[in-house]
Design a protein around this motif. Structure first.
Motif, PDB file in Angstrom:
ATOM      1  N   GLU A   1      22.396   2.727 -26.109  1.00 42.63           N
ATOM      2  CA  GLU A   1      22.936   4.238 -26.051  1.00 42.63           C
ATOM      3  C   GLU A   1      21.925   5.102 -25.535  1.00 42.63           C
ATOM      4  O   GLU A   1      20.618   4.486 -25.113  1.00 42.63           O
ATOM      5  CB  GLU A   1      22.803   4.636 -27.790  1.00 42.63           C
ATOM      6  N   GLY A   2      22.263   6.250 -25.248  1.00 42.75           N
ATOM      7  CA  GLY A   2      21.171   7.266 -24.474  1.00 42.75           C
ATOM      8  C   GLY A   2      20.808   6.698 -23.118  1.00 42.75           C
ATOM      9  O   GLY A   2      21.807   6.476 -22.410  1.00 42.75           O
ATOM     10  N   THR A   3      19.593   6.454 -22.807  1.00 41.49           N
ATOM     11  CA  THR A   3      18.947   5.824 -21.542  1.00 41.49           C
ATOM     12  C   THR A   3      19.103   4.540 -21.435  1.00 41.49           C
ATOM     13  O   THR A   3      19.030   3.843 -20.432  1.00 41.49           O
ATOM     14  CB  THR A   3      17.590   6.311 -21.471  1.00 41.49           C
TER      15      THR A   3
ATOM     16  N   GLU B   1      27.655   6.738 -25.848  1.00 45.51           N
ATOM     17  CA  GLU B   1      27.424   7.137 -24.699  1.00 45.51           C
ATOM     18  C   GLU B   1      25.955   7.165 -23.993  1.00 45.51           C
ATOM     19  O   GLU B   1      24.967   6.955 -24.680  1.00 45.51           O
ATOM     20  CB  GLU B   1      27.366   9.012 -24.788  1.00 45.51           C
TER      21      GLU B   1
ATOM     22  N   ARG C   1      23.259   8.293 -21.418  1.00 41.83           N
ATOM     23  CA  ARG C   1      23.014   9.801 -21.026  1.00 41.83           C
ATOM     24  C   ARG C   1      21.432   9.568 -20.174  1.00 41.83           C
ATOM     25  O   ARG C   1      20.453   9.123 -21.134  1.00 41.83           O
ATOM     26  CB  ARG C   1      22.770  10.786 -21.922  1.00 41.83           C
TER      27      ARG C   1
ATOM     28  N   ARG D   1      19.853  15.616 -17.885  1.00 39.51           N
ATOM     29  CA  ARG D   1      20.973  16.364 -17.880  1.00 39.51           C
ATOM     30  C   ARG D   1      21.717  16.208 -16.612  1.00 39.51           C
ATOM     31  O   ARG D   1      23.127  16.934 -16.710  1.00 39.51           O
ATOM     32  CB  ARG D   1      20.346  17.837 -17.737  1.00 39.51           C
TER      33      ARG D   1
ATOM     34  N   TRP E   1      23.231  13.142 -15.467  1.00 45.21           N
ATOM     35  CA  TRP E   1      24.152  11.788 -15.520  1.00 45.21           C
ATOM     36  C   TRP E   1      24.443  11.339 -17.050  1.00 45.21           C
ATOM     37  O   TRP E   1      23.778  11.390 -17.815  1.00 45.21           O
ATOM     38  CB  TRP E   1      23.350  10.683 -14.775  1.00 45.21           C
ATOM     39  N   ASN E   2      25.866  11.195 -16.964  1.00 44.39           N
ATOM     40  CA  ASN E   2      26.208  10.439 -18.378  1.00 44.39           C
ATOM     41  C   ASN E   2      27.441   9.797 -18.184  1.00 44.39           C
ATOM     42  O   ASN E   2      28.214  10.076 -17.150  1.00 44.39           O
ATOM     43  CB  ASN E   2      26.392  11.632 -19.408  1.00 44.39           C
ATOM     44  N   TRP E   3      27.886   8.879 -19.122  1.00 40.43           N
ATOM     45  CA  TRP E   3      29.051   8.159 -19.037  1.00 40.43           C
ATOM     46  C   TRP E   3      29.240   7.689 -20.521  1.00 40.43           C
ATOM     47  O   TRP E   3      28.680   7.148 -21.131  1.00 40.43           O
ATOM     48  CB  TRP E   3      28.900   6.834 -18.032  1.00 40.43           C
ATOM     49  N   SER E   4      30.838   8.074 -20.824  1.00 43.53           N
ATOM     50  CA  SER E   4      31.273   7.655 -22.311  1.00 43.53           C
ATOM     51  C   SER E   4      32.403   6.836 -22.038  1.00 43.53           C
ATOM     52  O   SER E   4      33.430   7.292 -21.514  1.00 43.53           O
ATOM     53  CB  SER E   4      31.154   8.723 -22.870  1.00 43.53           C
TER      54      SER E   4
ATOM     55  N   PRO F   1      22.911   6.185 -11.837  1.00 39.83           N
ATOM     56  CA  PRO F   1      21.978   6.990 -12.732  1.00 39.83           C
ATOM     57  C   PRO F   1      20.577   6.930 -11.908  1.00 39.83           C
ATOM     58  O   PRO F   1      20.213   6.038 -10.982  1.00 39.83           O
ATOM     59  CB  PRO F   1      21.703   5.968 -13.927  1.00 39.83           C
TER      60      PRO F   1
ATOM     61  N   THR G   1      21.368   0.289 -18.513  1.00 40.17           N
ATOM     62  CA  THR G   1      22.296   1.082 -18.039  1.00 40.17           C
ATOM     63  C   THR G   1      22.691   0.749 -16.474  1.00 40.17           C
ATOM     64  O   THR G   1      23.922   0.830 -15.990  1.00 40.17           O
ATOM     65  CB  THR G   1      21.677   2.628 -17.951  1.00 40.17           C
TER      66      THR G   1
END
Length: 271
Positions: free
Chosen positions: A121-123, A139, A141, A144, A146-149, A165, A174
């Motif tokens: 999760e997170g990074t 998720e 992340r 601010r 890049w993120n993917w869920s 990322p 990731t």
């Protein structure tokens, strides 16, 4: 759940006590449970230390073991759902706790193998080489930008992930996930994007069909539940006075499922 490495199947097929290989779920760890949740769980099984926080996700289980626990798992799930306090306390984890409770009632032990499944999760995680399975649950992340869920694609195929990322901040897991997903998209080639586009266009129709199927399945389950005629008056009285199975102090026998057959829920109070 993409595979990161071959899985060593250590689940025993018939030894007593039955032994399953599970992974201790962060969401179910007893050390993080609220007092309200602990109180609910103790109504179904005590001591609480016997209730393995396994989920069951991920789980290696022999077919015979699964067949033996399927009925009790269903019965506990239905009993918890009927109980207002239990349903509120356990929320979306109710069916997962039902597995753990049913297993504990039946005396089924779990081998806890922390490296069976990674839950980044997170990074992400700094190392994924020790794990066999990548569980896409939370998720991802990075900063601010890049993120993917997975929850953004509950009714459609996810597309290839651009951009990658950022190197600064993102961890090995990731990058491993991005590579796994993009490799799958590339391997499917032309078959993937039509599926992606078609599922997006048909979201409304698919959702309506899914809701209809869920309704039919629930009806079939309810039709399978058998309440003995001799106990029907007791059930009616409890429902009128206390709001249904599970109310009052301590669980009625319909919630204690170790000796209950898969298709029968008995409402008689414990002796």
């Amino acid at each position: 759940m993409p595979l990161l490495a071959p899985v060593d199947n250590g689940a025993e097929g018939g030894a007593a006590p039955l032994s399953l290989v599970g992974v201790e779920s962060r969401a179910l760890k007893a050390s993080k449970l609220r007092n309200e949740t602990k109180a609910v769980l103790r109504r179904w099984h005590s001591p609480l230390r016997e209730v393995a926080p396994v989920g069951p996700s991920a789980l290696l289980v022999h077919k015979r073991q699964l067949e033996a626990l399927a009925g009790p798992w269903l019965n506990v799930s239905l009993s918890l759902r009927r109980d207002e306090a239990a349903s509120s306390a356990l929320g979306p984890l109710l069916e997962r706790w039902a597995w753990s409770l049913a297993a504990a009632e039946a005396g089924v032990a779990h081998q806890i193998r922390p490296t069976l499944q990674a839950e980044p999760e997170g990074t992400g995680l700094s190392e994924v080489g020790l794990f066999s399975v990548y569980h896409m649950t939370s998720e991802l992340r990075v900063g601010r930008s890049w993120n993917w869920s997975k929850r953004a694609f509950t009714r459609s195929y996810p597309p290839r992930i651009p951009p990658l990322p950022p190197n600064k901040g993102a961890k090995k897991s990731t990058f491993a996930f991005v590579r796994l997903l993009n490799d799958a998209v590339d391997a499917a080639g032309r078959r993937w994007m039509p599926l992606y586009n078609r599922t997006r266009q048909n979201r409304t129709a698919q959702l309506a069909s899914l809701e209809e199927s869920i309704g039919q399945t629930k009806q079939l389950i309810l039709e399978q539940l058998v309440v003995p005629d001799a106990d029907r008056r007791t059930v009616d009285a409890v429902d009128r006075q206390q709001g249904g199975c599970g109310a009052g102090e301590g669980p009625p026998r319909c919630e204690r499922t170790a000796a209950v057959s898969p298709a029968v829920v008995s409402p008689s109070p414990p002796s």
